[in-house]
Design an enzyme around this catalytic site. Structure first.
Site, PDB file in Angstrom:
ATOM      1  N   HIS A  19       0.827  -1.210   0.000  1.00  0.00           N
ATOM      2  CA  HIS A  19       0.000   0.000   0.000  1.00  0.00           C
ATOM      3  C   HIS A  19       0.866   1.266   0.000  1.00  0.00           C
ATOM      4  O   HIS A  19       0.353   2.357  -0.216  1.00  0.00           O
ATOM      5  CB  HIS A  19      -0.922  -0.025   1.220  1.00  0.00           C
ATOM      6  CG  HIS A  19      -2.293   0.532   0.981  1.00  0.00           C
ATOM      7  ND1 HIS A  19      -2.906   0.589  -0.260  1.00  0.00           N
ATOM      8  CD2 HIS A  19      -3.195   1.066   1.846  1.00  0.00           C
ATOM      9  CE1 HIS A  19      -4.102   1.126  -0.144  1.00  0.00           C
ATOM     10  NE2 HIS A  19      -4.304   1.425   1.116  1.00  0.00           N
ATOM     11  N   ASN A  66      -6.435   7.010   4.117  1.00  0.00           N
ATOM     12  CA  ASN A  66      -7.841   7.392   3.968  1.00  0.00           C
ATOM     13  C   ASN A  66      -8.063   8.892   4.061  1.00  0.00           C
ATOM     14  O   ASN A  66      -9.141   9.378   3.723  1.00  0.00           O
ATOM     15  CB  ASN A  66      -8.700   6.685   5.018  1.00  0.00           C
ATOM     16  CG  ASN A  66      -8.705   5.183   4.830  1.00  0.00           C
ATOM     17  OD1 ASN A  66      -8.094   4.650   3.908  1.00  0.00           O
ATOM     18  ND2 ASN A  66      -9.391   4.486   5.711  1.00  0.00           N
TER      19      ASN A  66
END
Length: 189
Positions: A19, A66
Site C-alpha cells: 500500500h 484514507n
C-alpha cells in the site's frame, strides 16, 4: 510548477508494504533528482527541485491513506498549483505486479487514498499512475495490501521505477493533449 504525490501510510510499520508503493516511487524520484524532504505544516513531507528544467514538488502525505486528500489539497492550494499539474502515484490491486497504468481521470476504483483526493478536490479529473501490486495471493485484500513486498518484488522494483521515471518525464515534457496521446499508447509491461 508540478505536484507529484505518492500515496502511502506513515510510520515504519508500513515501510515496504504494498500500500506504500506510491511512497517508494516518490522516494526513488527524490533520490535520482537529488531532492530532500522537509516537513510541510505537519501534514506532508515535501521535496522541491527540478525535473527536465521544470519546477516540481514531490509530496508524501503525513496523514493515513484514507485522509490523503486533506494534505494534497492544502499543498496544491498553498502553492497555487493547477489541477492539470497534479500527478498522483499509487498502488493498484487490480493490476499484476510490475504493470503500470496511466490515466487522466476516473473514479477511485475502491482505493481510499484516491477517494479522499477526489472528495477534497471535488473533482476526479487529475493525472494518476497506478502501480500494480497483485500477485494472485489468496490473502484477504487488507492483509495483502498491508503486507510486505516479497524479495522477488523488491528485486523488480528498479525496473518498475525506471518506467515510472520515463512516464513522469513524458508527463512533464509535453502539453496535455500530446502527453495523453503518448502515454495512452505507451506500452508498459
Amino acid at each position: 510548477m508540478k505536484l507529484l504525490v505518492g500515496l502511502g501510510n506513515i510510520g515504519d510499520k508500513y515501510k515496504l508494504t504494498r500500500h506504500n508503493f506510491g511512497f517508494e516511487a516518490i522516494d526513488y524520484l527524490a533520490e535520482i533528482y537529488k531532492m530532500s524532504f522537509n516537513n510541510f505544516q505537519n501534514i506532508a513531507s515535501l521535496a522541491k527541485g527540478k525535473i527536465l528544467s521544470e519546477e516540481v514538488i514531490l509530496c508524501k502525505p503525513s496523514l493515513f491513506m484514507n485522509s490523503s486528500g486533506i494534505p494534497v489539497k492544502k499543498v496544491k492550494d498553498y502553492y497555487k498549483i493547477f489541477l492539470e499539474d497534479v500527478f498522483i502515484i499509487y498502488d493498484d490491486y487490480s493490476l499484476p505486479f510490475g504493470k503500470l497504468r496511466f490515466r487522466r481521470k476516473g473514479s477511485s476504483g475502491g482505493h481510499n487514498g484516491i477517494k479522499s483526493i477526489i472528495e477534497n478536490f471535488s473533482n476526479e479529473n487529475f493525472y494518476r499512475l497506478k502501480l500494480g501490486i497483485n500477485n494472485d495471493s489468496k490473502s484477504s485484500l487488507t492483509d495483502f495490501v498491508l503486507g510486505k513486498f516479497t524479495e522477488e518484488e523488491i528485486e523488480k522494483m528498479p525496473l518498475v521505477f525506471e518506467v515510472l521515471n520515463k512516464i513522469v518525464s513524458i508527463w512533464i515534457k509535453y502539453p496535455n493533449d500530446k502527453k495523453l496521446e503518448i502515454l495512452n499508447n505507451y506500452q508498459i509491461n
